[in-house]
Design a protein around this motif. Structure first.
Motif, short mmCIF file in Angstrom:
data_model
loop_
_atom_site.label_atom_id
_atom_site.label_comp_id
_atom_site.label_asym_id
_atom_site.label_seq_id
_atom_site.Cartn_x
_atom_site.Cartn_y
_atom_site.Cartn_z
N VAL A 16 1.08 -1.71 -0.10
CA VAL A 16 -0.08 0.29 -0.12
C VAL A 16 0.87 1.18 0.09
O VAL A 16 1.74 1.64 0.77
CB VAL A 16 -0.95 -0.02 1.17
N ALA A 54 -3.41 -6.87 1.11
CA ALA A 54 -2.75 -5.31 1.27
C ALA A 54 -3.90 -5.02 2.35
O ALA A 54 -3.04 -3.89 3.19
CB ALA A 54 -3.49 -4.76 -0.33
N ARG A 55 -4.42 -4.88 2.34
CA ARG A 55 -5.76 -4.58 3.41
C ARG A 55 -4.79 -4.87 4.93
O ARG A 55 -4.53 -4.08 6.01
CB ARG A 55 -6.94 -4.43 3.47
N LEU A 70 -8.79 1.58 -2.59
CA LEU A 70 -7.05 0.93 -2.78
C LEU A 70 -7.14 0.64 -4.69
O LEU A 70 -8.10 0.06 -4.33
CB LEU A 70 -6.67 0.41 -1.63
#
Length: 165
Positions: A16, A54-55, A70
């Motif tokens: 990210v 990613a989160r 995102l």
């Protein structure tokens, strides 16, 4: 019969690139000698999508939860061989960009409790860098290819900024 070539292990990774105005959230690992800059992210869990990974990795590495969009903006294959504290093999990376309007803090420390390479928790010092400043770090100051996306990210940020006016 010739011996088969060793098959390189593939690791799926998600990162990210969080920005607030012209600034990018980065971190260093103060307890390791490698001073290179990194962005939050890491190895996907089995069955996890790149976005889910990613989160999750962002929360694990920053202590912040992300309730924002995102967007995937770059893919990258990067090979690691004999890099300390890294998994040897092909790291298939997907890079996501997210934007926030207000920084949660100027600088903070957070521990990643479950490093992908195993071992004890890793201390991160997180802070913001102005990507458009005259003294902005070169892409070579970033760890193992994370800087390769900076120009694409800057162009994307400029386009989004211009689109708001």
């Amino acid at each position: 019969m010739e011996p088969e070539d060793a098959v390189m292990q593939i690791y799926h990774k998600a990162y990210v690139y969080l920005t607030c105005g012209p600034e990018l959230l980065v971190f260093i690992e103060p307890d390791h000698p490698n001073p290179d800059l990194q962005v939050p992210g890491g190895t996907l869990d089995p069955g996890e999508s790149y976005l889910q990974g990613a989160r999750r990795e962002f929360v694990e590495e920053t202590g912040l939860s992300l309730d924002i969009a995102l967007e995937s903006f770059a893919d990258q294959d990067h090979i690691f061989e004999n890099v300390p504290n890294c998994l040897d093999g092909l790291h298939r990376r997907r890079h996501f960009h997210g934007r926030i309007l207000q920084k949660p803090a100027v600088e903070w420390e957070h521990y990643e409790m479950t490093p992908s390479t195993g071992g004890p928790p890793i201390r991160f010092r997180l802070f913001w860098l102005d990507l458009f400043a005259d003294d902005a770090p070169a892409e070579t100051r970033f760890f193992q290819g994370f800087g390769a996306q900076l120009e694409t990210l800057r162009t994307r940020m400029e386009r989004q900024s211009n689109g708001r006016h």
